[in-house]
Design a protein around this motif. Structure first.
Motif, PDB file in Angstrom:
ATOM      1  N   THR A 145      64.623  78.530 -61.851  1.00  0.00           N
ATOM      2  CA  THR A 145      65.117  78.156 -60.556  1.00  0.00           C
ATOM      3  C   THR A 145      65.283  76.803 -60.666  1.00  0.00           C
ATOM      4  OG1 THR A 145      63.995  80.102 -59.569  1.00  0.00           O
ATOM      5  CG2 THR A 145      64.427  78.028 -58.221  1.00  0.00           C
ATOM      6  N   ILE A 146      64.036  75.659 -61.097  1.00  0.00           N
ATOM      7  CA  ILE A 146      64.328  74.510 -61.294  1.00  0.00           C
ATOM      8  C   ILE A 146      65.490  73.856 -61.993  1.00  0.00           C
ATOM      9  CG2 ILE A 146      63.078  72.395 -62.338  1.00  0.00           C
ATOM     10  CD1 ILE A 146      60.627  73.729 -61.741  1.00  0.00           C
ATOM     11  N   ARG A 147      65.853  74.619 -62.869  1.00  0.00           N
ATOM     12  CA  ARG A 147      67.191  74.051 -63.975  1.00  0.00           C
ATOM     13  C   ARG A 147      68.143  74.348 -63.006  1.00  0.00           C
ATOM     14  NH1 ARG A 147      66.202  73.195 -69.715  1.00  0.00           N
ATOM     15  NH2 ARG A 147      68.382  73.007 -69.492  1.00  0.00           N
ATOM     16  N   ASP A 148      68.411  75.299 -62.334  1.00  0.00           N
ATOM     17  CA  ASP A 148      69.507  75.692 -61.620  1.00  0.00           C
ATOM     18  C   ASP A 148      69.655  74.510 -60.635  1.00  0.00           C
ATOM     19  OD1 ASP A 148      70.143  77.804 -62.978  1.00  0.00           O
ATOM     20  OD2 ASP A 148      69.499  79.334 -61.415  1.00  0.00           O
ATOM     21  N   LEU A 149      68.664  74.016 -59.797  1.00  0.00           N
ATOM     22  CA  LEU A 149      68.615  73.460 -58.649  1.00  0.00           C
ATOM     23  C   LEU A 149      68.273  71.894 -59.131  1.00  0.00           C
ATOM     24  CD1 LEU A 149      66.505  75.338 -56.268  1.00  0.00           C
ATOM     25  CD2 LEU A 149      69.002  75.286 -56.243  1.00  0.00           C
TER      26      LEU A 149
ATOM     27  N   ILE B  95      63.566  72.509 -54.317  1.00  0.00           N
ATOM     28  CA  ILE B  95      63.230  73.295 -55.148  1.00  0.00           C
ATOM     29  C   ILE B  95      61.934  74.023 -54.514  1.00  0.00           C
ATOM     30  CG2 ILE B  95      61.938  73.128 -57.362  1.00  0.00           C
ATOM     31  CD1 ILE B  95      63.994  70.922 -58.142  1.00  0.00           C
ATOM     32  N   ALA B  96      61.045  72.985 -53.819  1.00  0.00           N
ATOM     33  CA  ALA B  96      59.979  73.387 -53.379  1.00  0.00           C
ATOM     34  C   ALA B  96      59.760  74.734 -52.252  1.00  0.00           C
ATOM     35  CB  ALA B  96      59.199  72.313 -52.688  1.00  0.00           C
ATOM     36  N   LYS B  97      60.932  74.567 -51.534  1.00  0.00           N
ATOM     37  CA  LYS B  97      61.370  75.605 -50.565  1.00  0.00           C
ATOM     38  C   LYS B  97      61.735  76.805 -51.295  1.00  0.00           C
ATOM     39  CE  LYS B  97      62.067  72.702 -46.653  1.00  0.00           C
ATOM     40  NZ  LYS B  97      63.026  72.156 -45.596  1.00  0.00           N
ATOM     41  N   ARG B  98      62.434  76.798 -52.082  1.00  0.00           N
ATOM     42  CA  ARG B  98      63.297  77.812 -52.872  1.00  0.00           C
ATOM     43  C   ARG B  98      61.891  78.814 -53.743  1.00  0.00           C
ATOM     44  NH1 ARG B  98      68.266  78.747 -55.343  1.00  0.00           N
ATOM     45  NH2 ARG B  98      69.123  77.508 -53.536  1.00  0.00           N
ATOM     46  N   LEU B  99      61.113  77.974 -54.390  1.00  0.00           N
ATOM     47  CA  LEU B  99      60.017  78.574 -54.888  1.00  0.00           C
ATOM     48  C   LEU B  99      59.107  79.276 -53.918  1.00  0.00           C
ATOM     49  CD1 LEU B  99      59.130  75.874 -57.611  1.00  0.00           C
ATOM     50  CD2 LEU B  99      60.438  77.839 -57.811  1.00  0.00           C
ATOM     51  N   VAL B 100      58.739  78.768 -52.892  1.00  0.00           N
ATOM     52  CA  VAL B 100      57.782  79.226 -51.920  1.00  0.00           C
ATOM     53  C   VAL B 100      58.288  80.521 -51.224  1.00  0.00           C
ATOM     54  CG1 VAL B 100      56.364  78.937 -49.880  1.00  0.00           C
ATOM     55  CG2 VAL B 100      56.216  77.434 -51.928  1.00  0.00           C
ATOM     56  N   GLU B 101      59.729  80.394 -50.693  1.00  0.00           N
ATOM     57  CA  GLU B 101      60.350  81.345 -50.104  1.00  0.00           C
ATOM     58  C   GLU B 101      60.632  82.451 -50.992  1.00  0.00           C
ATOM     59  OE1 GLU B 101      63.799  79.382 -48.501  1.00  0.00           O
ATOM     60  OE2 GLU B 101      62.658  78.595 -46.809  1.00  0.00           O
TER      61      GLU B 101
ATOM     62  N   ARG C 215      58.840  83.566 -53.415  1.00  0.00           N
ATOM     63  CA  ARG C 215      57.466  83.997 -53.788  1.00  0.00           C
ATOM     64  C   ARG C 215      57.042  83.771 -55.117  1.00  0.00           C
ATOM     65  NH1 ARG C 215      54.553  87.326 -50.494  1.00  0.00           N
ATOM     66  NH2 ARG C 215      53.515  88.457 -52.150  1.00  0.00           N
ATOM     67  N   LEU C 216      57.639  82.738 -55.810  1.00  0.00           N
ATOM     68  CA  LEU C 216      57.359  82.197 -57.009  1.00  0.00           C
ATOM     69  C   LEU C 216      56.225  81.363 -57.154  1.00  0.00           C
ATOM     70  CD1 LEU C 216      60.944  81.893 -58.353  1.00  0.00           C
ATOM     71  CD2 LEU C 216      59.525  83.888 -58.658  1.00  0.00           C
ATOM     72  N   ALA C 217      56.150  80.642 -56.195  1.00  0.00           N
ATOM     73  CA  ALA C 217      55.000  79.710 -56.037  1.00  0.00           C
ATOM     74  C   ALA C 217      53.967  80.138 -54.683  1.00  0.00           C
ATOM     75  CB  ALA C 217      55.224  78.557 -56.168  1.00  0.00           C
ATOM     76  N   ALA C 218      52.629  79.672 -54.709  1.00  0.00           N
ATOM     77  CA  ALA C 218      52.072  79.818 -53.625  1.00  0.00           C
ATOM     78  C   ALA C 218      52.254  78.480 -52.888  1.00  0.00           C
ATOM     79  CB  ALA C 218      50.672  80.256 -53.729  1.00  0.00           C
ATOM     80  N   CYS C 219      52.324  77.659 -53.382  1.00  0.00           N
ATOM     81  CA  CYS C 219      52.251  76.322 -52.642  1.00  0.00           C
ATOM     82  C   CYS C 219      52.807  75.099 -53.623  1.00  0.00           C
ATOM     83  CB  CYS C 219      50.808  75.744 -52.271  1.00  0.00           C
ATOM     84  SG  CYS C 219      50.650  74.226 -51.767  1.00  0.00           S
ATOM     85  N   VAL C 220      53.658  74.275 -53.180  1.00  0.00           N
ATOM     86  CA  VAL C 220      54.219  73.118 -53.678  1.00  0.00           C
ATOM     87  C   VAL C 220      53.832  71.946 -52.921  1.00  0.00           C
ATOM     88  CG1 VAL C 220      56.138  72.152 -54.673  1.00  0.00           C
ATOM     89  CG2 VAL C 220      56.057  74.611 -54.765  1.00  0.00           C
ATOM     90  N   ASN C 221      53.170  71.191 -53.760  1.00  0.00           N
ATOM     91  CA  ASN C 221      52.673  69.699 -53.077  1.00  0.00           C
ATOM     92  C   ASN C 221      53.821  68.696 -53.495  1.00  0.00           C
ATOM     93  OD1 ASN C 221      49.503  70.669 -54.116  1.00  0.00           O
ATOM     94  ND2 ASN C 221      50.104  70.277 -51.810  1.00  0.00           N
ATOM     95  N   ILE C 222      54.467  67.900 -52.723  1.00  0.00           N
ATOM     96  CA  ILE C 222      55.445  66.958 -53.199  1.00  0.00           C
ATOM     97  C   ILE C 222      54.683  65.638 -53.094  1.00  0.00           C
ATOM     98  CG2 ILE C 222      57.593  65.800 -52.594  1.00  0.00           C
ATOM     99  CD1 ILE C 222      58.483  68.640 -51.261  1.00  0.00           C
ATOM    100  N   LEU C 223      54.652  64.727 -54.145  1.00  0.00           N
ATOM    101  CA  LEU C 223      53.897  63.711 -54.159  1.00  0.00           C
ATOM    102  C   LEU C 223      55.057  62.551 -54.161  1.00  0.00           C
ATOM    103  CD1 LEU C 223      50.941  64.353 -56.488  1.00  0.00           C
ATOM    104  CD2 LEU C 223      51.155  64.475 -53.955  1.00  0.00           C
ATOM    105  N   PRO C 224      55.381  61.793 -53.156  1.00  0.00           N
ATOM    106  CA  PRO C 224      56.296  60.719 -53.523  1.00  0.00           C
ATOM    107  C   PRO C 224      55.996  59.312 -53.661  1.00  0.00           C
ATOM    108  CG  PRO C 224      55.714  61.037 -51.078  1.00  0.00           C
ATOM    109  CD  PRO C 224      55.006  61.953 -51.806  1.00  0.00           C
ATOM    110  N   GLY C 225      56.746  58.682 -54.105  1.00  0.00           N
ATOM    111  CA  GLY C 225      56.471  57.073 -54.538  1.00  0.00           C
ATOM    112  C   GLY C 225      55.945  57.017 -56.038  1.00  0.00           C
TER     113      GLY C 225
END
Length: 108
Positions: free
Chosen positions: A73-77, A21-27, A29-39
């Protein structure tokens, strides 16, 4: 200059989904940055049952204009029937950073 930035929150069940999801959004150009917080541990009610799940939280930096395409995009993925997608307006921020968000995203 008006501020149109939004912070969009989305939980995902695993690292692969989060990165996809993060890569699709940034690639896209729907998001400037996506942080992924695990755990992350989520406790919630689903279908009248108390659930506990390990998840990853996405912090998506974008604009109000991009929200509809981000949601789609999120709903699709996303594998969940009902993914968490919550958008919060950014009331203030470093002007140069907010300008960078605007420069990185596009709805075209």
């Amino acid at each position: 200059m008006p501020n149109h930035a939004e912070l969009i929150l989305c939980t995902c069940p695993d690292r692969d989904t989060s990165e996809k999801i993060a890569k699709r959004l940034v690639e896209g150009r729907l998001a400037a940055c996506v942080n992924i917080l695990p755990g992350l541990t989520s406790v919630y009610t689903w279908q009248d049952r108390l659930e506990t799940a390990g998840e990853h939280l996405l912090l998506i930096k974008s604009t109000r204009d991009c929200y509809p395409l981000i949601e789609r995009t999120i709903r699709d993925l996303h594998p969940y029937d009902l993914p968490e997608i919550i958008a919060l307006p950014v009331a203030r921020g470093l002007p140069d950073y907010l300008n960078w968000i605007d420069a990185c995203v596009s709805t075209n």
